[in-house]
Design a protein around this motif. Structure first.
Motif, mmCIF file in Angstrom:
data_model
loop_
_atom_site.group_PDB
_atom_site.id
_atom_site.type_symbol
_atom_site.label_atom_id
_atom_site.label_comp_id
_atom_site.label_asym_id
_atom_site.label_seq_id
_atom_site.Cartn_x
_atom_site.Cartn_y
_atom_site.Cartn_z
ATOM 1 N N MET A 98 -7.179 -6.625 -16.673
ATOM 2 C CA MET A 98 -6.459 -7.781 -16.137
ATOM 3 C C MET A 98 -5.472 -8.329 -17.159
ATOM 4 N N LYS A 99 -5.864 -8.351 -18.421
ATOM 5 C CA LYS A 99 -4.969 -8.866 -19.461
ATOM 6 C C LYS A 99 -3.683 -8.037 -19.536
ATOM 7 N N ILE A 100 -3.812 -6.726 -19.348
ATOM 8 C CA ILE A 100 -2.619 -5.873 -19.391
ATOM 9 C C ILE A 100 -1.729 -6.150 -18.180
ATOM 10 N N LYS A 144 0.834 -1.209 0.000
ATOM 11 C CA LYS A 144 0.000 0.000 0.000
ATOM 12 C C LYS A 144 0.868 1.258 0.000
ATOM 13 N N LYS A 145 1.934 1.216 0.785
ATOM 14 C CA LYS A 145 2.828 2.376 0.836
ATOM 15 C C LYS A 145 3.466 2.634 -0.537
ATOM 16 N N GLN A 146 3.886 1.569 -1.225
ATOM 17 C CA GLN A 146 4.451 1.732 -2.568
ATOM 18 C C GLN A 146 3.425 2.333 -3.532
ATOM 19 N N LEU A 147 2.199 1.829 -3.457
ATOM 20 C CA LEU A 147 1.144 2.338 -4.335
ATOM 21 C C LEU A 147 0.835 3.800 -4.035
ATOM 22 N N ASP A 148 0.746 4.138 -2.775
ATOM 23 C CA ASP A 148 0.440 5.519 -2.398
ATOM 24 C C ASP A 148 1.542 6.473 -2.865
ATOM 25 N N PRO A 181 -4.000 4.223 -24.115
ATOM 26 C CA PRO A 181 -2.557 3.951 -24.230
ATOM 27 C C PRO A 181 -1.766 4.468 -23.034
ATOM 28 N N ASP A 182 -2.092 5.668 -22.538
ATOM 29 C CA ASP A 182 -1.317 6.218 -21.417
ATOM 30 C C ASP A 182 -1.640 5.524 -20.095
ATOM 31 N N ALA A 183 -2.742 4.766 -20.045
ATOM 32 C CA ALA A 183 -3.082 4.029 -18.826
ATOM 33 C C ALA A 183 -2.290 2.732 -18.714
ATOM 34 N N ARG A 184 -1.665 2.300 -19.783
ATOM 35 C CA ARG A 184 -0.874 1.081 -19.730
ATOM 36 C C ARG A 184 0.328 1.228 -18.804
ATOM 37 N N ALA A 185 0.850 2.430 -18.691
ATOM 38 C CA ALA A 185 1.969 2.669 -17.769
ATOM 39 C C ALA A 185 1.526 2.427 -16.330
ATOM 40 N N LEU A 186 0.298 2.851 -16.027
ATOM 41 C CA LEU A 186 -0.248 2.597 -14.694
ATOM 42 C C LEU A 186 -0.394 1.095 -14.449
ATOM 43 N N ALA A 187 -0.943 0.385 -15.416
ATOM 44 C CA ALA A 187 -1.107 -1.064 -15.272
ATOM 45 C C ALA A 187 0.247 -1.749 -15.092
ATOM 46 N N LYS A 188 1.254 -1.294 -15.837
ATOM 47 C CA LYS A 188 2.585 -1.893 -15.710
ATOM 48 C C LYS A 188 3.171 -1.641 -14.332
ATOM 49 N N THR A 207 -8.548 1.323 -6.108
ATOM 50 C CA THR A 207 -9.704 1.810 -6.866
ATOM 51 C C THR A 207 -9.230 2.810 -7.908
ATOM 52 N N ILE A 208 -9.596 2.570 -9.173
ATOM 53 C CA ILE A 208 -9.171 3.415 -10.290
ATOM 54 C C ILE A 208 -10.424 3.941 -10.989
ATOM 55 N N SER A 209 -10.531 5.257 -11.133
ATOM 56 C CA SER A 209 -11.698 5.828 -11.816
ATOM 57 C C SER A 209 -11.677 5.441 -13.289
ATOM 58 N N ASP A 210 -12.866 5.314 -13.859
ATOM 59 C CA ASP A 210 -12.941 4.821 -15.244
ATOM 60 C C ASP A 210 -12.306 5.772 -16.239
ATOM 61 N N ASN A 211 -12.389 7.118 -15.968
ATOM 62 C CA ASN A 211 -11.821 8.059 -16.948
ATOM 63 C C ASN A 211 -10.301 8.034 -16.967
ATOM 64 N N ALA A 212 -9.688 7.389 -15.965
ATOM 65 C CA ALA A 212 -8.231 7.220 -15.984
ATOM 66 C C ALA A 212 -7.826 6.060 -16.880
ATOM 67 N N LEU A 213 -8.777 5.192 -17.209
ATOM 68 C CA LEU A 213 -8.457 3.983 -17.953
ATOM 69 C C LEU A 213 -9.115 3.888 -19.320
ATOM 70 N N PHE A 214 -10.365 4.364 -19.449
ATOM 71 C CA PHE A 214 -11.144 4.099 -20.648
ATOM 72 C C PHE A 214 -11.793 5.376 -21.195
#
Length: 268
Positions: A205-207, A109-113, A153-160, A137-144
């Motif tokens: 999840m696939k990403i 959690k600390k790493q994520l924060d 495309p820019d949300a893939r960095a977050l997923a990685k 929890t990730i808002s939809d406008n940050a991803l889709f």
């Protein structure tokens, strides 16, 4: 009246009562027999054998049936010290595992924060650790894009970044769940909000699983549609909060009745 007749009448008035002794013995034996018969109808073979031995003890002047039953009851209710010791050891081991797990999830959690803060994502991402899970929890406008399920495309960095953090904790079950507001959707791609939320969860999840260090067996995707809101759908702000993707890292050791492997539900 003659003395002979008088003595005869007194004898009739005070008859011999010696027959009562064998009669009372017979009644006692019949009572004991009924107890044995009743025991035969309610206990198993082992219990019957014990009852038979107790019955014999009564007839030979030993401990009675009730005394022996009470003795056995006291013996059985006494806990086995070895069992008590094993239970205590298991409880201590579980508490230690729970403590280590909490430390692991607090570190994650600390790493994520820190990542959220350093990348200016505090309005789009949130983390929460409770007794059942660590939830991102990730808002939809940050991803889709609106009404779509393809990850930006820019949300893939977050997923990685999230997947890189998760690979340090490979033993946990991870559930990716999609949620929408209650505004109906029906287009050529999605027939309902349930379809939209399911595909969004699956795509994200696939990403995450592009990271080969993650075990797909530990991951699952769920679409909840509009049925687990965290805010009221009566306002734009509330509907925006309800449109989200949650990544839940499930605890292996939990207190209470929360079912392992299922994310906590939300109420508006």
């Amino acid at each position: 009246m003659s003395k002979k007749n008088k003595k005869h009448q007194e004898h009739e008035e005070h008859s011999d009562e010696s027959w009562l002794l064998p009669y009372s013995d017979l009644m006692t034996l019949l009572l004991a027999l009924f107890i044995v018969l009743f025991g035969m109808s309610t206990v198993d073979a082992k219990k019957f054998q014990e009852m038979s031995e107790a019955f014999q003890s009564v007839l030979t002047g030993g401990a009675g049936v009730l005394d022996q039953t009470a003795l056995e009851s006291n013996t059985k209710t006494s806990p086995d010290p070895e069992d008590v010791s094993k239970t205590d050891n298991l409880m201590k081991q579980k508490k230690e595992l729970m403590r280590k797990e909490t430390e692991n999830l607090e570190a994650l959690k600390k790493q994520l924060d820190n990542y959220i803060k350093n990348n200016g994502l505090t309005t789009q991402l949130d983390t929460k650790l409770n007794q059942s899970q660590l939830m991102i929890t990730i808002s939809d406008n940050a991803l889709f894009p609106s009404g779509e399920a393809q990850v930006k495309p820019d949300a893939r960095a977050l997923a990685k970044a999230i997947s890189n953090m998760l690979q340090k904790f490979p033993d946990y079950e991870v559930i990716v769940s999609g949620h929408t507001d209650n505004v109906p959707i029906s287009n050529h791609e999605f027939a309902s909000n349930w379809d939209l939320s399911s595909v969004r969860a699956l795509n994200f999840m696939k990403i995450l699983l592009l990271n080969e260090n993650l075990d797909p067996k530990k991951f699952s995707a769920i679409g909840y549609g509009e049925y687990h809101p965290v805010a009221s759908n009566d306002t734009n702000v509330g509907r925006a909060q309800n449109r989200r993707v949650e990544v839940s890292i499930i605890r292996k050791y939990q207190d209470g009745d929360q079912q392992i492997g299922m994310p906590a539900t939300h109420e508006p």
